[in-house]
Design an enzyme around this catalytic site. Structure first.
Site, PDB file in Angstrom:
ATOM      1  N   HIS A 103      -9.780   1.477   4.421  1.00 22.00           N
ATOM      2  CA  HIS A 103      -8.512   1.619   5.159  1.00 22.00           C
ATOM      3  C   HIS A 103      -8.718   2.602   6.321  1.00 22.00           C
ATOM      4  O   HIS A 103      -9.478   3.571   6.193  1.00 22.00           O
ATOM      5  CB  HIS A 103      -7.420   2.128   4.214  1.00 22.00           C
ATOM      6  N   ASN A 120       0.865  -1.177   0.000  1.00 20.43           N
ATOM      7  CA  ASN A 120       0.000   0.000   0.000  1.00 20.43           C
ATOM      8  C   ASN A 120       0.901   1.225   0.000  1.00 20.43           C
ATOM      9  O   ASN A 120       1.477   1.586   1.021  1.00 20.43           O
ATOM     10  CB  ASN A 120      -0.893  -0.036   1.257  1.00 20.43           C
ATOM     11  N   LYS A 138       0.112   4.287  -0.433  1.00 27.00           N
ATOM     12  CA  LYS A 138      -0.518   5.501   0.101  1.00 27.00           C
ATOM     13  C   LYS A 138      -0.245   6.687  -0.845  1.00 27.00           C
ATOM     14  O   LYS A 138      -0.244   6.507  -2.061  1.00 27.00           O
ATOM     15  CB  LYS A 138      -0.024   5.758   1.526  1.00 27.00           C
ATOM     16  N   GLU A 179      -6.192  -4.754  10.469  1.00 27.88           N
ATOM     17  CA  GLU A 179      -5.153  -3.743  10.671  1.00 27.88           C
ATOM     18  C   GLU A 179      -5.459  -2.961  11.941  1.00 27.88           C
ATOM     19  O   GLU A 179      -6.203  -1.970  11.894  1.00 27.88           O
ATOM     20  CB  GLU A 179      -5.117  -2.777   9.483  1.00 27.88           C
ATOM     21  N   GLU A 239      -7.011   4.961   7.411  1.00 29.56           N
ATOM     22  CA  GLU A 239      -6.732   6.367   7.083  1.00 29.56           C
ATOM     23  C   GLU A 239      -7.926   7.002   6.364  1.00 29.56           C
ATOM     24  O   GLU A 239      -8.209   8.184   6.539  1.00 29.56           O
ATOM     25  CB  GLU A 239      -5.438   6.472   6.252  1.00 29.56           C
ATOM     26  N   GLY A 277       1.843   2.290  10.778  1.00 29.61           N
ATOM     27  CA  GLY A 277       2.815   3.370  10.645  1.00 29.61           C
ATOM     28  C   GLY A 277       3.490   3.753  11.953  1.00 29.61           C
ATOM     29  O   GLY A 277       4.146   4.789  12.040  1.00 29.61           O
ATOM     30  N   SER A 335       2.726  -2.183  10.447  1.00 23.48           N
ATOM     31  CA  SER A 335       4.167  -2.249  10.705  1.00 23.48           C
ATOM     32  C   SER A 335       4.799  -3.607  10.372  1.00 23.48           C
ATOM     33  O   SER A 335       5.716  -4.060  11.057  1.00 23.48           O
ATOM     34  CB  SER A 335       4.478  -1.838  12.157  1.00 23.48           C
TER      35      SER A 335
END
Ligand code: PGA
Length: 253
Positions: A95, A9, A11, A167, A97, A173, A213
Site C-alpha cells: 500500500h 481498508n 487502516k 491506487e 502508505e 484520502g 477516494s
C-alpha cells in the site's frame, strides 16, 4: 468471468469492538452476496475477531500487511502463518502508505507477494503513481517498474491468485478520484503488461481493482468502466451505510 472484489481498508481505525460490530452488520446486510467478493481489512489486532464474526458468510478477511518470513526475531512483525491462523484469506501488500511512511520498497513487496502465494493467501498488490510522477508524464513508466519488480519470479500459475490494485497516490484520502478515463487507461496498461508477461489466459484471470477516494457516488461510474473489476476503499469504508452503498454497486438504482 472474474468476480468483482470490493475491499474495505480500515487502516489504523476501529477498536476490536467497533470492527466486530461493523462486521456483524455487514454479515446481516450483505453476508450472502455471491456475485461479488466482499473483503474487510481491519488492523492486526482485530483480525481473528472479525474473521470469527464473518464465519459462515461470504465475507472474507484481509490483513493490511505482513512479513515474508514464517517466523523469526522480527519485533513488531506478523507472519503469513499467523494471518492464516487468524482466518485471513487475503493480504494487502505494498500500500502506498506503507511505501511512503514505512519505507517499503519493491524488493520487499515482491518477497511478501511470493510468501503470500506460497501460503495460499491472496495478495492485493497495490501500486500507483504520485502526483509529481503523473504531472511529469511518467505514470506508465512508474506503474511498469512497480509491476516488473513487484511480480518478479511470480509464475503464470501463481499470478492468477493476485489482485492488482491501481491506487494513484494523489487520489488516496484526498477526495480526488481518478476519472474513469484516467483509471481505465492505466487498468488497460496493466492488463496489457500482464498479457505480455503471462499470456492472455493467465492475465485475464488476474483481477485489477481501483482505489483512491471511491465512494457511493462515484462507484457506479468507476465499476462501469471497462477493465475495473473492483475497488479498494479507505475513508468511505468506515461507515456501514456508505460501504454498503459501494458494495451494492449495480443494485443501487
Ligand atoms: P481512500 O483510501 O478510499 O480513503 O482514498 C484508499 C486506500 O488507501 O486504499
Amino acid at each position: 468471468m472474474v468476480k468483482p472484489l470490493i475491499a474495505a481498508n480500515w487502516k489504523m481505525y476501529k477498536t476490536i469492538g467497533e470492527a466486530v460490530s461493523f462486521a456483524r452488520e455487514m454479515v446481516g446486510q450483505a453476508g450472502s452476496m455471491d456475485d461479488r467478493e466482499i473483503v474487510l481489512a481491519p488492523s492486526f489486532a482485530s483480525l481473528s475477531a472479525v474473521a470469527e464474526a464473518c464465519r459462515g458468510s461470504t465475507i472474507r478477511v484481509a490483513a493490511q500487511n505482513m512479513h515474508w518470513e514464517e517466523r523469526g526475531a522480527c519485533t513488531g512483525e506478523v507472519s503469513p502463518l499467523m494471518l492464516l491462523d487468524a482466518g485471513c484469506a487475503f493480504v494487502i501488500i505494498g500500500h502506498s502508505e506503507r511505501r511512503r511512511l514505512f519505507g517499503e520498497r519493491d524488493k520487499g513487496i515482491n518477497l511478501k507477494i511470493q510468501a503470500a502465494l506460497k501460503h495460499r493467501l491472496n495478495p492485493i498488490f497495490c501500486l500507483g503513481e504520485s502526483l509529481e510522477e503523473r504531472e511529469s508524464g511518467r505514470t506508465f513508466d512508474v506503474v511498469e517498474k512497480q509491476l516488473e519488480r513487484g511480480l518478479n519470479d511470480i509464475s503464470s500459475h501463481d499470478i492468477r491468485a493476485v489482485t492488482v490494485a491501481y491506487e494513484p497516490v494523489w487520489a488516496i484520502g484526498t477526495g480526488k478520484t481518478a476519472t474513469p478515463a484516467q483509471a481505465g487507461e492505466v487498468h488497460a496498461f496493466i492488463r496489457k503488461w500482464l498479457a505480455g508477461r503471462y499470456g492472455e489466459s493467465a492475465a485475464s484471470s488476474v483481477r485489477i481493482i481501483y482505489g483512491g477516494s471511491v465512494n457511493e457516488k462515484n462507484v457506479e461510474e468507476l465499476m462501469a468502466t471497462p477493465g475495473i473489476q473492483g475497488a479498494l476503499v479507505g475513508g468511505a469504508s468506515l461507515e456501514v451505510r456508505s460501504f454498503l452503498g459501494i458494495v451494492r454497486f449495480g443494485n443501487n438504482g
